[in-house]
Design an enzyme around this catalytic site. Structure first.
Site, PDB file in Angstrom:
ATOM      1  CG  ASP A   1       0.799  15.009   1.088  1.00 29.28           C
ATOM      2  OD1 ASP A   1      -0.105  15.151   1.929  1.00 29.28           O
ATOM      3  OD2 ASP A   1       1.678  15.853   0.862  1.00 29.28           O
ATOM      4  CE  LYS A   2      -3.426   8.984  -5.897  1.00 26.87           C
ATOM      5  NZ  LYS A   2      -4.447   9.430  -6.881  1.00 26.87           N
TER       6      LYS A   2
END
Length: 249
Positions: free
Chosen positions: A56-57
């Site tokens: 994820d970011k």
């Protein structure tokens, strides 16, 4: 690490991995494409090379990139066959009952919020995919716990979904309810302390710490480990000091 077949990146939090809606440039893949701009065999628009998996970011840590079609296929099979070794460190809300355990829960998108995933009972949702996470307690801080999570499968948001499912959302994980004060006291000092913790680590406290796989060309086992980034390390230090001073842990 980089050689003719692969690149291993230690991604910082806040960096989007793959171009998509709202993030067409400035992503990790854009950076890899620029880095390999003189490599005629690497096409960033082709699914046959590039990212082998994603994080994820706001998750930091190790990410594997294939520079050749053979490497992408070879490594992809290892992820599919669950023979890779992937361990994450996470700070979660609450004091886990057991020192270690396994979370098994089929997951799919949450009908109430398409940006989230949730665990469904077997047969409840035909779209749900099998997911298994093994966890082990590293250190307890009373109101939060530092755990190591080993992925057996690699579903989207898997650790975040599974820890939420057992009642221990990741610390400061806004999407899964971890950005509220879920454990502790009602004192103004404690509320200020947690607010400062959120400020110190303004993301879900999750780091892809280790990654092990067989090299596509040499056939040798390769194992990598990355240090916790500064924000995560600071967060742990803050909780350790609080637990020692106020909870006698």
């Amino acid at each position: 690490y980089e050689d003719e077949e692969i690149i291993l990146v230690n991604k910082q939090p806040g960096l989007v991995v793959h171009p998509g809606f709202g993030n067409f440039d400035g992503t990790l893949l854009n950076a890899i494409a620029f880095h390999l701009r003189d490599n005629k065999d690497f096409d960033p628009n082709s699914s046959k090379v590039g990212l082998v998996h994603r994080i994820d970011k706001e998750t930091s840590g190790l990410l594997l990139v294939a520079k050749t079609e053979y490497a992408k296929s070879y490594l992809g099979k290892q992820f599919s066959d669950k023979t890779t070794e992937r361990r994450y460190h996470a700070l979660v809300w609450g004091n886990l009952k057991d020192d270690e355990g396994t979370i098994t829960g089929d997951q799919a998108r949450d009908p109430a919020d398409r940006m989230r995933f949730k665990v469904f009972e077997p047969g409840e949702n035909p779209q749900a995919k099998h997911a298994v996470t093994h966890y082990k307690v590293i250190e307890r801080f009373g109101y939060v716990t530092l755990v190591e999570c080993r992925l057996e499968t690699g579903r989207t948001h898997q650790i975040r979904v599974h820890m939420k499912h057992i009642g221990h959302p990741l610390f400061n994980d806004e999407r899964y309810g971890g950005s509220a004060i879920l454990k502790g006291t009602n004192s103004a000092y404690y509320k200020l302390f947690v607010k400062n913790c959120f400020y110190a680590c303004p993301r879900q406290a999750l780091h892809a710490k280790t990654l092990g796989f067989v090299h596509p060309k040499t056939g040798k086992q390769m194992d990598f480990e990355s240090d916790l980034p500064d924000d995560f390390q600071k967060l742990i230090e803050m909780w350790r000091e609080y637990a020692q001073q106020y909870l006698n842990l």
